[in-house]
Design a protein around this motif. Structure first.
Motif, PDB file in Angstrom:
ATOM      1  N   CYS A 129       1.854   1.736   4.072  1.00 51.99           N
ATOM      2  CA  CYS A 129       2.388   0.483   5.264  1.00 51.99           C
ATOM      3  C   CYS A 129       2.373  -0.357   3.841  1.00 51.99           C
ATOM      4  CB  CYS A 129       1.379   0.801   5.789  1.00 51.99           C
ATOM      5  SG  CYS A 129      -0.392   0.263   5.173  1.00 51.99           S
ATOM      6  N   LYS A 145       0.683  -1.305   0.033  1.00 56.68           N
ATOM      7  CA  LYS A 145      -0.360   0.225  -0.394  1.00 56.68           C
ATOM      8  C   LYS A 145       0.891   1.160   0.173  1.00 56.68           C
ATOM      9  CE  LYS A 145      -3.840  -1.958   2.059  1.00 56.68           C
ATOM     10  NZ  LYS A 145      -4.930  -1.677   3.347  1.00 56.68           N
ATOM     11  N   VAL A 156      -4.616  -5.037   6.955  1.00 57.28           N
ATOM     12  CA  VAL A 156      -4.690  -4.007   7.387  1.00 57.28           C
ATOM     13  C   VAL A 156      -3.669  -4.107   8.542  1.00 57.28           C
ATOM     14  CG1 VAL A 156      -7.566  -3.353   5.996  1.00 57.28           C
ATOM     15  CG2 VAL A 156      -6.857  -4.951   8.333  1.00 57.28           C
ATOM     16  N   CYS A 157      -3.427  -3.146   8.843  1.00 61.08           N
ATOM     17  CA  CYS A 157      -2.395  -2.268  10.170  1.00 61.08           C
ATOM     18  C   CYS A 157      -2.820  -1.259  10.439  1.00 61.08           C
ATOM     19  CB  CYS A 157      -1.120  -2.714   9.478  1.00 61.08           C
ATOM     20  SG  CYS A 157      -0.562  -0.912   8.398  1.00 61.08           S
ATOM     21  N   CYS A 207       1.106  -2.965   4.413  1.00 58.98           N
ATOM     22  CA  CYS A 207       0.251  -3.998   3.836  1.00 58.98           C
ATOM     23  C   CYS A 207       0.701  -4.640   2.037  1.00 58.98           C
ATOM     24  CB  CYS A 207      -1.233  -3.470   4.020  1.00 58.98           C
ATOM     25  SG  CYS A 207      -1.414  -3.665   5.750  1.00 58.98           S
ATOM     26  N   CYS A 256      -2.661   1.863   7.991  1.00 55.94           N
ATOM     27  CA  CYS A 256      -3.832   1.859   7.057  1.00 55.94           C
ATOM     28  C   CYS A 256      -5.529   2.266   8.009  1.00 55.94           C
ATOM     29  CB  CYS A 256      -3.905   0.950   5.996  1.00 55.94           C
ATOM     30  SG  CYS A 256      -3.365  -0.260   6.305  1.00 55.94           S
TER      31      CYS A 256
END
Ligand code: ZN
Length: 492
Positions: A35, A32, A49-50, A37, A53
């Motif tokens: 990040c 992304k 997701v993290c 991901c 994000c």
């Protein structure tokens, strides 16, 4: 279309539509925008997701270098100037699919500006459409309104898309018809696909388009009030939506009303746009520079490095292929529609005796059979070597066009390559001069009227004799030899 029938051509002709487009393109990066991901479509909901994000407190974004490189490549492909320094800003709004409460975008200092594309117009010329800017931003998540047991009463949220890197490409209001919109989008997509920065898959939302549409009386100095048609998911629908919107606005003005500035959605089932409550109208975005990201600097050295990955773009490739292989413009356009198809053609063209023959076999014989069998270009049973062999045999007259068709039919029916089928079924070809002459004599004797026409100067009649003898030989006469002998006999 519900309003279309109400407006006469005379009324429509009084008005000048003015259209600008905003196109969002998802970039094909591994990860992304800010990040680590995975940037991947179709994963189970909320698995990529993290904290970054999801916008959890304290998480810090780090800009994806590949996203910048892709954005620079896209910018240059549409003739934009890169701003050495660009700034990321926060675009603040509240929406369920945006947990951070803001989107990282670029506002007053975008990555690139002042570009253009030349698109075909109605008169068969090209028209230059200005591109105001290309800026980088991140995508939001997705509200899911169906597909779950409780979808009738609840909306679900999938945040996998949060933070997907996007380019937004904003055109000048230079477009004047729904057809120009279609041409612009088609060309933009073609260029982006060539650069490899996006898969431009509209069904998966990798390419999305909003159209700003207004109308004014022809000759007026000021644009009319515009309405924005949002999120239409195919070029065909965008053309219909813009057409509808132009007529809707003209009808309002003609009946004494005023066009309202608003966002509208296209309903393809009813073929009309309808008003949506727009977040744009309700808020201003309170843009301010993103405090967690430094200015983005893309200096000359980096630009030069990035541009090494710039491929030959479709227009240049078409022009070169026309010059190099003597192709017709329309054939060159079809052959360069995708990079993969153009590559296939060029590989075969270089190996074959006649590139034009390769083009004709690929464009008509192979394409027709692929479509009929519902196959993609890369699923053909006939390999490139097979195409080259077929082209060479046809070019030298060793097989007739009828035999070529029969051999290709067999290839597709059995899923076998051309060389295999040709070796097995090697068409009987009559190359015996005496045998062909005997058939020609027969046909000449049976058609005195046509012979007379030929002797009277209508030499095109020779094709009739060639056709008749070919039929008599069940398609097996060597076509080159047959042609020669027919002319010789008719002239004797
Ligand atoms: Zn993440």
């Amino acid at each position: 279309m519900s309003t279309a029938s109400l407006l006469s051509p005379e009324i429509l002709a009084k008005y000048q539509p003015v259209i600008g487009l905003e196109v969002h393109v998802q970039l094909l990066t591994e990860t992304k925008a800010f990040c680590g991901c995975a940037n991947k479509y179709g994963a189970p909901p909320n698995t990529h997701v993290c904290p970054v994000c999801l916008g959890l407190p304290g998480a810090l974004p780090v800009l994806n270098k590949q996203a910048v490189e892709f954005a620079v490549l896209a910018s240059k492909a549409i003739n934009c100037r890169i701003n050495e320094t660009s700034i990321f800003s926060r675009k603040n709004y509240f929406y369920p699919d945006l947990p951070k409460g803001y989107q990282i975008s670029q506002f007053d200092k975008p990555l690139a500006e002042h570009g253009y594309m030349d698109v075909p117009d109605a008169d068969g010329n090209t028209k230059r459409i200005g591109i105001t800017r290309l800026h980088m931003e991140e995508d939001a998540g997705k509200s899911v309104h169906d597909g779950h047991a409780d979808s009738a009463t609840r909306t679900s949220i999938d945040l996998n898309r949060c933070g997907t890197p996007l380019c937004e490409i904003v055109s000048e209001p230079d477009l004047r018809s729904a057809d120009e919109v279609f041409e612009y989008l088609t060309k933009l997509k073609e260029i982006l696909l060539y650069t490899g920065v996006s898969d431009c898959n509209m069904e998966e939302g990798s390419l999305r388009c909003d159209a700003n549409v207004s109308v004014m009386l022809k000759g007026a100095k000021e644009f009319g009030t515009k309405a924005e048609v949002k999120n239409v998911n195919s070029f065909r629908y965008i053309r219909s939506a813009v057409e509808y919107e132009i007529e809707r606005q003209i009808e309002i003005i003609e009946s004494g009303g005023r066009v309202v500035q608003e966002s509208r959605l296209w309903n393809s089932a009813e073929s009309r746009t309808f008003s949506m409550r727009s977040k744009e109208q309700a808020h201003d975005y309170r843009y301010f520079p993103e405090p967690d990201l430094p200015a983005l600097i893309v200096g000359n050295a980096w630009q030069t490095e990035i541009l090494k990955a710039m491929p030959e773009l479709p227009e240049a490739r078409r022009a070169r292929m026309i010059a190099e292989y003597g192709l017709a413009e329309q054939d060159a356009a079809t052959l360069t529609a995708t990079q993969a198809f153009a590559d296939r053609f060029e590989t075969a063209a270089k190996a074959a005796k006649s590139p034009k023959r390769v083009a004709s076999i690929l464009l008509s014989e192979i394409t027709m059979r692929l479509r009929a069998a519902n196959l993609e270009d890369d699923q053909s049973p006939v390999t490139l070597d097979g195409v080259v062999l077929a082209a060479n045999l046809a070019e030298s007259g060793e097989i007739s066009s009828k035999q070529l068709k029969q051999l290709l039919d067999a290839c597709f029916a059995e899923g076998k390559d051309f060389a295999f089928v040709y070796e097995r079924d090697k068409p009987q070809q009559i190359s015996d001069t005496a045998a062909i002459e005997k058939m020609i004599d027969e046909v000449i004797a049976a058609n005195p009227k046509q012979v007379e026409q030929y002797k009277g100067g209508k030499t095109t009649v020779s094709a009739f004799f060639v056709g008749q003898v070919m039929r008599l030989s069940k398609g097996q006469a060597n076509p080159t030899l047959l042609n020669e002998l027919v002319i010789k006999k008719l002239n004797s």
